[in-house]
Design a protein around this motif. Structure first.
Motif, short mmCIF file in Angstrom:
data_model
loop_
_atom_site.label_atom_id
_atom_site.label_comp_id
_atom_site.label_asym_id
_atom_site.label_seq_id
_atom_site.Cartn_x
_atom_site.Cartn_y
_atom_site.Cartn_z
N LYS A 248 0.83 -1.21 0.00
CA LYS A 248 0.00 0.00 0.00
C LYS A 248 0.86 1.26 0.00
O LYS A 248 0.57 2.22 -0.72
N ILE A 249 1.93 1.27 0.81
CA ILE A 249 2.81 2.43 0.87
C ILE A 249 3.55 2.61 -0.45
O ILE A 249 3.69 3.73 -0.97
N ALA A 250 4.03 1.49 -1.03
CA ALA A 250 4.74 1.57 -2.32
C ALA A 250 3.82 2.09 -3.42
O ALA A 250 4.22 2.94 -4.23
N LEU A 251 2.59 1.61 -3.45
CA LEU A 251 1.62 2.08 -4.45
C LEU A 251 1.33 3.56 -4.26
O LEU A 251 1.25 4.32 -5.24
N LEU A 252 1.18 3.98 -3.01
CA LEU A 252 0.89 5.38 -2.71
C LEU A 252 2.02 6.28 -3.20
O LEU A 252 1.78 7.35 -3.79
N GLY A 253 3.26 5.85 -2.97
CA GLY A 253 4.40 6.64 -3.43
C GLY A 253 4.47 6.74 -4.94
O GLY A 253 4.75 7.81 -5.49
N ALA A 254 4.19 5.63 -5.64
CA ALA A 254 4.20 5.65 -7.10
C ALA A 254 3.10 6.55 -7.64
O ALA A 254 3.32 7.33 -8.58
N ILE A 255 1.92 6.47 -7.06
CA ILE A 255 0.79 7.30 -7.50
C ILE A 255 1.11 8.78 -7.32
O ILE A 255 0.88 9.61 -8.21
N GLN A 256 1.65 9.12 -6.16
CA GLN A 256 2.00 10.52 -5.88
C GLN A 256 3.03 11.03 -6.86
O GLN A 256 2.90 12.15 -7.38
N SER A 257 4.07 10.25 -7.13
CA SER A 257 5.12 10.69 -8.04
C SER A 257 4.58 10.88 -9.45
O SER A 257 4.93 11.86 -10.13
N LEU A 258 3.73 9.97 -9.92
CA LEU A 258 3.18 10.06 -11.27
C LEU A 258 2.30 11.31 -11.42
O LEU A 258 2.39 12.03 -12.41
N PHE A 259 1.46 11.56 -10.41
CA PHE A 259 0.55 12.71 -10.52
C PHE A 259 1.31 14.02 -10.39
O PHE A 259 1.13 14.94 -11.20
N GLU A 260 2.17 14.13 -9.38
CA GLU A 260 2.87 15.40 -9.18
C GLU A 260 3.86 15.67 -10.31
O GLU A 260 4.07 16.83 -10.69
N GLY A 261 4.48 14.63 -10.86
CA GLY A 261 5.35 14.82 -12.01
C GLY A 261 4.59 15.40 -13.19
O GLY A 261 5.06 16.33 -13.87
N SER A 262 3.39 14.89 -13.44
CA SER A 262 2.55 15.41 -14.52
C SER A 262 2.10 16.83 -14.21
O SER A 262 2.04 17.69 -15.11
N MET A 263 1.81 17.10 -12.95
CA MET A 263 1.34 18.43 -12.54
C MET A 263 2.44 19.48 -12.76
O MET A 263 2.17 20.56 -13.31
N TYR A 264 3.67 19.18 -12.34
CA TYR A 264 4.75 20.15 -12.52
C TYR A 264 5.10 20.34 -13.99
O TYR A 264 5.49 21.44 -14.40
N THR A 265 4.98 19.29 -14.78
CA THR A 265 5.19 19.43 -16.22
C THR A 265 4.13 20.34 -16.83
O THR A 265 4.43 21.18 -17.69
N PHE A 266 2.89 20.19 -16.37
CA PHE A 266 1.81 21.06 -16.84
C PHE A 266 2.09 22.52 -16.53
O PHE A 266 1.80 23.41 -17.34
N VAL A 267 2.69 22.79 -15.37
CA VAL A 267 3.02 24.17 -15.00
C VAL A 267 3.95 24.80 -16.03
O VAL A 267 3.80 25.98 -16.37
N PHE A 268 4.89 24.01 -16.56
CA PHE A 268 5.82 24.53 -17.57
C PHE A 268 5.17 24.70 -18.93
O PHE A 268 5.58 25.55 -19.72
N LEU A 269 4.14 23.90 -19.22
CA LEU A 269 3.64 23.79 -20.59
C LEU A 269 2.35 24.55 -20.89
O LEU A 269 2.02 24.74 -22.06
N TRP A 270 1.60 24.97 -19.85
CA TRP A 270 0.28 25.52 -20.16
C TRP A 270 0.36 26.83 -20.94
O TRP A 270 -0.48 27.09 -21.82
N THR A 271 1.36 27.65 -20.68
CA THR A 271 1.46 28.93 -21.40
C THR A 271 1.72 28.72 -22.89
O THR A 271 0.97 29.25 -23.72
N PRO A 272 2.74 27.94 -23.31
CA PRO A 272 2.92 27.73 -24.75
C PRO A 272 1.77 26.95 -25.39
O PRO A 272 1.52 27.08 -26.59
N ALA A 273 1.06 26.14 -24.59
CA ALA A 273 -0.06 25.38 -25.15
C ALA A 273 -1.21 26.31 -25.52
O ALA A 273 -1.87 26.12 -26.56
N LEU A 274 -1.46 27.33 -24.70
CA LEU A 274 -2.57 28.25 -24.97
C LEU A 274 -2.19 29.36 -25.93
O LEU A 274 -3.07 30.02 -26.49
#
Length: 463
Positions: A248-274
């Motif tokens: 459960k802890i390992a899955l939670l860590g993987a889920i958090q890393s996948l979501f937050e990694g995507s979130m921080y990438t979105f922060v860099f990309l939303w301006t050129p996307a729009l």
């Protein structure tokens, strides 16, 4: 197109206000006055800490460019921040568990204030030191405060379900309302009052100092495992063993890393996307709309967390799937909507579709934060809470550093497609987490029922 921005912003504002007003009285009636006092104290401190962070965000890149640094040097400065968080985060987290979470929270304030002070120097080495200090502070911000809250909440004997109220309210204010106000205040200091791009960092230092004073005067200390027999290496081994031995802890860590990694990438990309053709878009207004969307998500999450069903492990599957679809929109619109070839102008039709999708993604972010906090409070052992939480951030920081280093090497659609795949994977892992938690809960219930039957079957000893 201005009417479209205003319509979206006003609709979100009305919905958020209606949901919050309808919820506040219910929360107050179902909890104790002692808990409300504790909750308000934490939310005040957390909001001040987030204000210190949000004030800096809009002007970091701009300040470096004003000092004459190009994209390459600025990129290295940003990578230094995430690299520092990755290298020192686990060490700092372990010290928080061992030396005390209150002390770690004060260290966050001091470290971030020093980081703000370095912004007055145009020298690259000094700015690099500031990024390193900022990376250390970020690790403390996302581990020490939550660890202190969970331990203190349990120590004071409050109802476990009340923890969700504090989580959702802290995210609603700290990651929503405070972000909007901080952005406007930073703009006022820099542009309207003419204090220059360093002013937001000085204001951030002031807010951090006020928060530190409140922590020192009102918080009590708590620890994970203060035993002198356990050194730093032992703390690492305990955390690693907990992650490797509990799926459960390992899955939670993987889920958090996948979501937050995507979130921080979105922060860099939303301006050129729009604005792929340098369209004239109101960045500050769009940022405020994103924050309203996040507030809407956190308000919705507080309603979900207050109910026994659906469980957080269940509904987060859908949240991750929706988030994956929203970040796939730039890829879809690139095929279905003819791209504009006109430089400048207002946002395109495809940009409007993406903007609605991005607002939906930010609403998912608002749901994610209190929900992941709730799951961490359930699954992560208290003795190594901060250490494990910073272990989770290692793959996240590696991913963000790689993205920053190669952000210009891949087309934007490839980057968004990658993030969408990560979020779909997070949804699948979340389903696995739900199944594992249900099996564990069923076994625990069977064990409890068996013990009760054995107790009832014991003969009475009379005499």
């Amino acid at each position: 197109m201005e009417a479209f921005y205003w319509l979206l912003f006003c609709w979100l504002a009305v919905v958020v206000a209606a949901m919050e007003l309808s919820k506040t009285n219910r929360d107050r009636a179902s909890t104790s006055s002692a808990f409300n006092s504790f909750k308000n104290n934490y939310i005040l401190v957390y909001s001040l800490m987030m204000a210190g962070d949000w004030l800096q965000g809009p002007y970091v890149y701009y300040l470096y460019s004003q000092y004459g640094y190009g994209k390459g040097d600025i990129g290295r400065l940003f990578i230094a921040g995430f690299g520092s968080s990755m290298l020192f985060g686990t060490i700092v987290g372990s010290l928080a568990d061992k030396q005390g979470r209150k002390r770690a929270s004060v260290t966050y304030c001091i470290t971030y204030i020093l980081s703000c002070m370095t912004k007055h120097s145009p020298q690259f080495k000094v700015l690099m030191l500031g990024r390193v200090l900022g990376g250390i502070a970020t690790s403390l911000l996302f581990s020490a405060f939550e660890s202190w809250l969970v331990a203190e909440h349990n120590k004071r004997g409050f109802e476990p379900q009340w923890l969700s109220i504090t989580f959702s309210k802290a995210i609603f204010l700290g990651n929503g309302l405070v972000a909007i106000i901080a952005g406007l205040f930073a703009n006022l200091l820099t542009d309207n009052l003419g204090f220059g791009p360093v002013a937001p960092f000085d204001a951030a230092a002031c807010f951090l100092a006020i928060g530190m004073a409140i922590i020192l005067s009102t918080w009590t200390e708590n620890y994970g495992d203060p035993s002198d027999s356990k050194g730093l290496l032992t703390q690492f081994q305990v955390a690693a063993a907990a992650i490797s031995s509990d799926e459960k802890i390992a899955l939670l860590g993987a889920i958090q890393s996948l979501f937050e990694g995507s979130m921080y990438t979105f922060v860099f990309l939303w301006t050129p996307a729009l604005s792929p053709n340098d369209e004239d878009i109101p960045h500050g207004f769009i940022f405020a709309t994103f924050m309203l969307s996040s507030m809407l998500g956190s308000s919705f999450a507080s309603r979900l967390l207050a109910r026994p069903t659906p469980r957080v492990e269940s509904y987060m599957q859908l949240v991750f799937a929706v988030a994956a679809v929203t970040l796939l929109l730039p890829v879809i619109t690139s095929f279905l909507v003819a791209p504009s070839t006109v430089r400048g102008g207002s946002i395109s039709f495809g940009g409007c579709i993406q903007l609605v999708g991005f607002c939906t993604f930010e609403a998912c972010v608002g749901i994610f934060w209190p929900s992941i906090m709730k799951m961490r409070s359930q699954y992560i052992p208290e003795e190594a809470r901060s250490t494990i939480m910073n272990f989770f951030r290692i793959p996240l920081n590696i991913f963000v550093c790689v993205v920053l280093y190669n952000v210009s090497a891949f087309p934007m659609t490839v980057m968004f497609g990658m993030c969408s795949c990560f979020l779909f994977l997070a949804s699948l892992l979340q389903r696995r987490l739900m199944m594992v938690s249900e099996i564990h809960r069923s076994k625990s219930q069977d064990w409890t029922d068996m013990k009760e039957r054995d107790t009832e079957a014991e003969p009475l000893n009379i005499g």
